[in-house]
Design an enzyme around this catalytic site. Sequence first.
Site, PDB file in Angstrom:
ATOM      1  N   ALA A  26       0.842  -1.212   0.000  1.00  0.00           N
ATOM      2  CA  ALA A  26       0.000   0.000   0.000  1.00  0.00           C
ATOM      3  C   ALA A  26       0.872   1.255   0.000  1.00  0.00           C
ATOM      4  O   ALA A  26       0.634   2.190  -0.771  1.00  0.00           O
ATOM      5  CB  ALA A  26      -0.913  -0.013   1.225  1.00  0.00           C
ATOM      6  N   VAL A  27       1.891   1.253   0.849  1.00  0.00           N
ATOM      7  CA  VAL A  27       2.764   2.436   0.940  1.00  0.00           C
ATOM      8  C   VAL A  27       3.440   2.683  -0.411  1.00  0.00           C
ATOM      9  O   VAL A  27       3.445   3.819  -0.918  1.00  0.00           O
ATOM     10  CB  VAL A  27       3.835   2.248   2.050  1.00  0.00           C
ATOM     11  CG1 VAL A  27       4.893   3.334   1.972  1.00  0.00           C
ATOM     12  CG2 VAL A  27       3.183   2.235   3.433  1.00  0.00           C
ATOM     13  N   CYS A  78      16.880  -5.487  17.328  1.00  0.00           N
ATOM     14  CA  CYS A  78      18.076  -4.640  17.347  1.00  0.00           C
ATOM     15  C   CYS A  78      18.034  -3.735  18.579  1.00  0.00           C
ATOM     16  O   CYS A  78      17.212  -2.834  18.661  1.00  0.00           O
ATOM     17  CB  CYS A  78      18.115  -3.813  16.057  1.00  0.00           C
ATOM     18  SG  CYS A  78      19.402  -2.583  16.020  1.00  0.00           S
ATOM     19  N   GLY A 109       8.438  -1.567  20.264  1.00  0.00           N
ATOM     20  CA  GLY A 109       9.888  -1.335  20.255  1.00  0.00           C
ATOM     21  C   GLY A 109      10.296  -0.519  19.036  1.00  0.00           C
ATOM     22  O   GLY A 109      11.185   0.344  19.108  1.00  0.00           O
ATOM     23  N   ASP A 132       0.692  -8.124  19.118  1.00  0.00           N
ATOM     24  CA  ASP A 132       0.456  -7.862  20.539  1.00  0.00           C
ATOM     25  C   ASP A 132      -0.615  -6.793  20.784  1.00  0.00           C
ATOM     26  O   ASP A 132      -1.158  -6.705  21.882  1.00  0.00           O
ATOM     27  CB  ASP A 132       1.758  -7.408  21.221  1.00  0.00           C
ATOM     28  CG  ASP A 132       2.882  -8.415  21.069  1.00  0.00           C
ATOM     29  OD1 ASP A 132       2.564  -9.617  20.951  1.00  0.00           O
ATOM     30  OD2 ASP A 132       4.059  -8.018  21.055  1.00  0.00           O
ATOM     31  N   LYS A 218     -18.234 -31.062  35.661  1.00  0.00           N
ATOM     32  CA  LYS A 218     -17.613 -30.388  34.499  1.00  0.00           C
ATOM     33  C   LYS A 218     -16.143 -30.751  34.574  1.00  0.00           C
ATOM     34  O   LYS A 218     -15.424 -30.282  35.451  1.00  0.00           O
ATOM     35  CB  LYS A 218     -17.785 -28.881  34.578  1.00  0.00           C
ATOM     36  CG  LYS A 218     -17.111 -28.130  33.434  1.00  0.00           C
ATOM     37  CD  LYS A 218     -17.243 -26.642  33.648  1.00  0.00           C
ATOM     38  CE  LYS A 218     -16.305 -25.839  32.776  1.00  0.00           C
ATOM     39  NZ  LYS A 218     -16.760 -25.621  31.426  1.00  0.00           N
ATOM     40  N   GLU A 227       1.615 -14.963  27.761  1.00  0.00           N
ATOM     41  CA  GLU A 227       3.018 -15.303  28.066  1.00  0.00           C
ATOM     42  C   GLU A 227       3.642 -14.378  29.124  1.00  0.00           C
ATOM     43  O   GLU A 227       4.526 -14.781  29.864  1.00  0.00           O
ATOM     44  CB  GLU A 227       3.868 -15.293  26.794  1.00  0.00           C
ATOM     45  CG  GLU A 227       3.940 -13.928  26.120  1.00  0.00           C
ATOM     46  CD  GLU A 227       4.907 -13.892  24.941  1.00  0.00           C
ATOM     47  OE1 GLU A 227       5.685 -14.820  24.748  1.00  0.00           O
ATOM     48  OE2 GLU A 227       4.870 -12.870  24.210  1.00  0.00           O
ATOM     49  N   GLN A 256       1.389 -17.772  15.528  1.00  0.00           N
ATOM     50  CA  GLN A 256       0.593 -16.536  15.684  1.00  0.00           C
ATOM     51  C   GLN A 256       1.199 -15.381  14.881  1.00  0.00           C
ATOM     52  O   GLN A 256       0.527 -14.400  14.578  1.00  0.00           O
ATOM     53  CB  GLN A 256       0.509 -16.131  17.166  1.00  0.00           C
ATOM     54  CG  GLN A 256      -0.325 -17.079  17.985  1.00  0.00           C
ATOM     55  CD  GLN A 256      -0.028 -17.002  19.481  1.00  0.00           C
ATOM     56  OE1 GLN A 256      -0.830 -16.519  20.248  1.00  0.00           O
ATOM     57  NE2 GLN A 256       1.128 -17.473  19.891  1.00  0.00           N
TER      58      GLN A 256
HETATM   59  O1  F6P Z   1       6.066  -8.778  19.539  1.00  0.00           O
HETATM   60  C1  F6P Z   1       5.694  -9.956  18.932  1.00  0.00           C
HETATM   61  C2  F6P Z   1       6.157 -11.149  19.724  1.00  0.00           C
HETATM   62  O2  F6P Z   1       5.784 -12.311  19.045  1.00  0.00           O
HETATM   63  C3  F6P Z   1       5.682 -11.184  21.176  1.00  0.00           C
HETATM   64  O3  F6P Z   1       4.349 -11.608  21.273  1.00  0.00           O
HETATM   65  C4  F6P Z   1       6.678 -12.115  21.780  1.00  0.00           C
HETATM   66  O4  F6P Z   1       6.821 -11.860  23.161  1.00  0.00           O
HETATM   67  C5  F6P Z   1       7.945 -11.757  21.059  1.00  0.00           C
HETATM   68  O5  F6P Z   1       7.560 -11.154  19.848  1.00  0.00           O
HETATM   69  C6  F6P Z   1       8.850 -12.903  20.783  1.00  0.00           C
HETATM   70  O6  F6P Z   1       9.968 -12.382  20.200  1.00  0.00           O
HETATM   71  P1  F6P Z   1      11.216 -13.148  19.609  1.00  0.00           P
HETATM   72  O7  F6P Z   1      11.040 -13.114  18.126  1.00  0.00           O
HETATM   73  O8  F6P Z   1      12.370 -12.294  19.987  1.00  0.00           O
HETATM   74  O9  F6P Z   1      11.224 -14.507  20.176  1.00  0.00           O
END
Ligand code: F6P
Length: 325
Positions: A26-27, A78, A109, A132, A218, A227, A256
């Site tokens: 898109a960009v 990084c 980040g 996330d 149940k 996590e 995911q």
């Molecule tokens: O930010 C995405 C993510 O998948 C987080 O859900 C997870 O904590 C982290 O990155 C895992 O990062 P790495 O690729 O450094 O294992």
Amino acid sequence: MLNTNKKIAIITPGGDAPGINTCIRAVVNCAIDSGFEVVGVMNGYQGLIDEIPVRRLDAEVVKNIIHSGGTMLKSSRCTQIKNPAGLSKAVKTLKKNKITHLIVIGGNGSVIGAEKISKSGISVICIPVSIDNDIFGTDETVGFDTAINTAVGAIDKIRDVAISFDCVFIIEVMGRHHGFLAVEVGLATDAEFILVPEIKQDINKICDKLKEYQKKKKTSAIIVFAEGCGDVKKLAKQISHNTGIKIRTDTVGYIQRGGHPSARSRNLASRFGSFAIDLISKGYKNRVIVLHKSEIKSLSIQKVISEKKEVDIETLKLAEKFARY
Ligand code: F6P
């Protein structure tokens, strides 16, 4: 005609998420329509520090990538971008390549790195892309919807096993330090418990509830565990010890982050990408694009990094309401 005042670089640092390629497409297409030259930086911020040659991007290069997972520009973690030596190398590479505008496609980040680069005089626009969904100001990040659906698909399958074998599973989902992903996944999978780092858990309460479930016949349950809550195996051991119930654990994991973006993730990526070029055309600098109540807007990078996004307690309460015998 080429607008020689503006040269845009796209970078995709940090964890990948489904929809990054859609966003790059898109960009690039919108930038070309506006007469801007576009290049891609390989390997995220590390690529700038290592002076990896930038790659020219055009309509041909971004053809047929709307549906593909990962990032065609690759990525890396990084930390050097946060220290003055790394930052100065990155800025030098951008200036050497005559980049006037940097588009950062990434998560939390990446926005912090972007803020540092923005102080060099190069204008930065951030597009929130992350599984996330932890960026302040935006209701949704690109990739979040796909990650929810991936985790839901996996947990639905585990639920089949849990029902057949009358057992309790604790299933870890990603989300780094936050529970945004866990909350949505938990609601969609009818999880009996959703554990998120933002809310302190009373393990005794979970144990009592599980024992109560067993008394009322149940015998299976799903606990969705973000996590950021810590060690899933340790928790399973603790619950087993307190209740005498065998607890199985599983992790949805990196699936995911990968795979074809959902239609929702793709369309959000396309909208954000187009909006990024609108902002640059109108002269906006150092902004983060956000989706707020169905409207696409932008906030200053400063605001986004200085505020904290809160987990949605109402959704958690709703999920709790549905957990029954
Ligand atoms: O930010 C995405 C993510 O998948 C987080 O859900 C997870 O904590 C982290 O990155 C895992 O990062 P790495 O690729 O450094 O294992």
